[in-house]
Design an enzyme around this catalytic site. Structure first.
Site, mmCIF file in Angstrom:
data_model
loop_
_atom_site.group_PDB
_atom_site.id
_atom_site.type_symbol
_atom_site.label_atom_id
_atom_site.label_comp_id
_atom_site.label_asym_id
_atom_site.label_seq_id
_atom_site.Cartn_x
_atom_site.Cartn_y
_atom_site.Cartn_z
ATOM 1 N N ARG A 47 44.330 47.338 45.233
ATOM 2 C CA ARG A 47 44.001 46.385 44.161
ATOM 3 C C ARG A 47 45.084 46.413 43.083
ATOM 4 O O ARG A 47 45.368 45.410 42.440
ATOM 5 C CB ARG A 47 42.632 46.719 43.554
ATOM 6 N N TYR A 61 46.800 43.359 40.897
ATOM 7 C CA TYR A 61 46.806 43.269 39.432
ATOM 8 C C TYR A 61 48.223 43.004 38.931
ATOM 9 O O TYR A 61 48.435 42.210 38.017
ATOM 10 C CB TYR A 61 46.263 44.559 38.809
ATOM 11 N N TYR A 69 35.912 36.166 34.729
ATOM 12 C CA TYR A 69 34.449 36.083 34.630
ATOM 13 C C TYR A 69 33.900 37.270 33.837
ATOM 14 O O TYR A 69 34.535 38.313 33.738
ATOM 15 C CB TYR A 69 33.808 35.977 36.012
HETATM 16 C C1 LIG Z 1 35.851 44.165 38.154
HETATM 17 S S1 LIG Z 1 34.331 44.417 37.353
HETATM 18 C C2 LIG Z 1 34.279 42.997 36.333
HETATM 19 C C3 LIG Z 1 33.245 43.081 35.252
HETATM 20 C C4 LIG Z 1 33.197 41.839 34.406
HETATM 21 N N1 LIG Z 1 34.417 41.673 33.674
HETATM 22 C C5 LIG Z 1 32.030 41.856 33.417
HETATM 23 O O1 LIG Z 1 32.249 41.638 32.224
HETATM 24 O O2 LIG Z 1 30.898 42.049 33.836
HETATM 25 C C6 LIG Z 1 33.216 44.064 38.671
HETATM 26 C C7 LIG Z 1 31.877 44.737 38.457
HETATM 27 O O3 LIG Z 1 31.099 43.999 37.512
HETATM 28 C C8 LIG Z 1 29.743 44.059 37.852
HETATM 29 N N2 LIG Z 1 29.285 42.703 38.205
HETATM 30 C C9 LIG Z 1 30.017 41.651 38.572
HETATM 31 N N3 LIG Z 1 29.228 40.583 38.834
HETATM 32 C C10 LIG Z 1 27.963 41.006 38.634
HETATM 33 C C11 LIG Z 1 26.699 40.387 38.736
HETATM 34 N N4 LIG Z 1 26.562 39.111 39.110
HETATM 35 N N5 LIG Z 1 25.608 41.128 38.442
HETATM 36 C C12 LIG Z 1 25.708 42.412 38.060
HETATM 37 N N6 LIG Z 1 26.875 43.050 37.938
HETATM 38 C C13 LIG Z 1 27.999 42.353 38.224
HETATM 39 C C14 LIG Z 1 29.628 44.966 39.085
HETATM 40 O O4 LIG Z 1 29.412 46.290 38.643
HETATM 41 C C15 LIG Z 1 31.008 44.800 39.700
HETATM 42 O O5 LIG Z 1 31.325 45.866 40.530
#
Ligand SMILES: C[S@@+](CC[C@H](N)C(=O)[O-])C[C@H]1O[C@@H](n2cnc3c(N)ncnc32)[C@H](O)[C@@H]1O
Length: 290
Positions: A79, A83, A105
């Site tokens: 990853r 990045y 997002y």
């Molecule tokens: C790379 S991080 C990005 C987090 C994102 N920037 C945020 O503010 O939530 C990815 C993680 O965010 C969380 N995540 C992303 N989408 C989600 C969702 N729909 N519901 C719950 N957790 C989510 C999960 O823990 C996932 O492994």
């Protein structure tokens, strides 16, 4: 030889390029803030990285020429490489004097390495660069679980970081683990490493016990679909079907208040000093104390 940095930094500082990083929330169409929307609408160049087709469509409806950063990921490759490609893709038009907006997002500064690094490099090169907040998965989870992080405290980690640095947890505070779906896997992949999940379950069992119930939370990203809130004991973590969108919430194990502190603060035993005997979710996902 020319005195290197001063001249080049000053001339870059005069450049008109700039960077603003915004968050789309989990549902861009409903959770994009007005200020983020404004930035997307007025930038010369727009990039985005969102997790669902509706959010993508929404960003594209605001800026049809917006470019996705998803092609920076290559399956099975680290990853970190992706990045690096994202950062350089974002910075190229800034260096050519354009105003650039990047939309990630959720909150763009939560568990998003390229957003922080792009801003750091842009500033180092003399460009204006800033970040605007967005609604994160953790924000959404607090709302849907009815959990107030100030009530018992809350520790948040990226799951692999939690294991690798042997982060210490206070079991009377809540624990939130992001990226449990790729724990122990630094490559771009949609699957967690089984070894990583096993180690995670072992660590949690040591602190909380094998039977301690944890919440697997997946916020809905679509208007008509409900979020998923599943409760499983720590011992079932490896087979619970954790995905890339799962956030792991480990509820606190309540403990009584410290009597000496209560006495010296002259607090009367009341609701605030009551000892909750158990934290649990009611069927609508609300916290209840019993
Ligand atoms: C790379 S991080 C990005 C987090 C994102 N920037 C945020 O503010 O939530 C990815 C993680 O965010 C969380 N995540 C992303 N989408 C989600 C969702 N729909 N519901 C719950 N957790 C989510 C999960 O823990 C996932 O492994």
């Amino acid at each position: 030889m020319k005195p290197r940095s001063r001249e080049s930094k000053a001339s870059r500082r005069r450049a008109s390029g700039s960077l603003v990083v915004v968050g789309t929330g989990l549902k861009a169409a409903r959770q994009l803030t007005p200020e983020a929307r404004e930035e997307i609408s007025r930038a010369d160049r727009v990039f985005y990285l969102v997790s669902d087709p509706l959010s993508e469509r929404w960003v594209k409806s605001l800026r049809p020429t917006a470019r996705s950063l998803v092609s920076c990921y290559l399956s099975g490759r680290p990853r970190g490489e992706a990045y690096e490609r994202m950062i350089e893709t974002i910075l190229a038009p800034v260096r050519s004097g354009h105003t650039v907006c990047v939309a990630f997002y959720g909150h763009p500064g939560v568990s998003v390495l390229p957003s922080h690094e792009a801003i750091r490099r842009a500033r180092e090169e003399g460009f204006d660069a800033r970040m605007l907040p967005g609604i994160s998965s953790e924000d959404s989870m607090f709302a849907e679980l009815g959990f107030d992080p100030t009530r018992s405290g809350c520790q948040t980690y990226e799951a692999t970081d939690f294991l690798v640095y042997r982060r210490r947890v206070d079991p009377s505070s809540a624990l939130v683990l992001l990226q449990a779906g790729v724990v122990g896997n630094l490559n771009y992949s949609s699957r967690p490493s089984q070894r990583g999940l096993r180690l995670l379950a072992q660590r949690l069992a040591k602190v909380y016990g094998r039977k301690h119930e944890v919440v697997l939370y997946e916020a809905s990203v679509l208007p008509v679909v409900l979020s998923t809130i599943r409760v499983v004991p720590v011992e079932q973590l490896t087979t619970a079907g954790i995905t890339g969108s799962t956030t792991l919430f480990v509820p606190p194990r309540p403990r009584p208040p410290d009597r000496e502190s209560v006495r010296s603060l002259r607090l009367r035993p009341s609701k605030t000093t009551r000892v909750p005997s158990r934290w649990r979710l009611d069927p609508r996902g609300n916290e209840t104390l019993s």
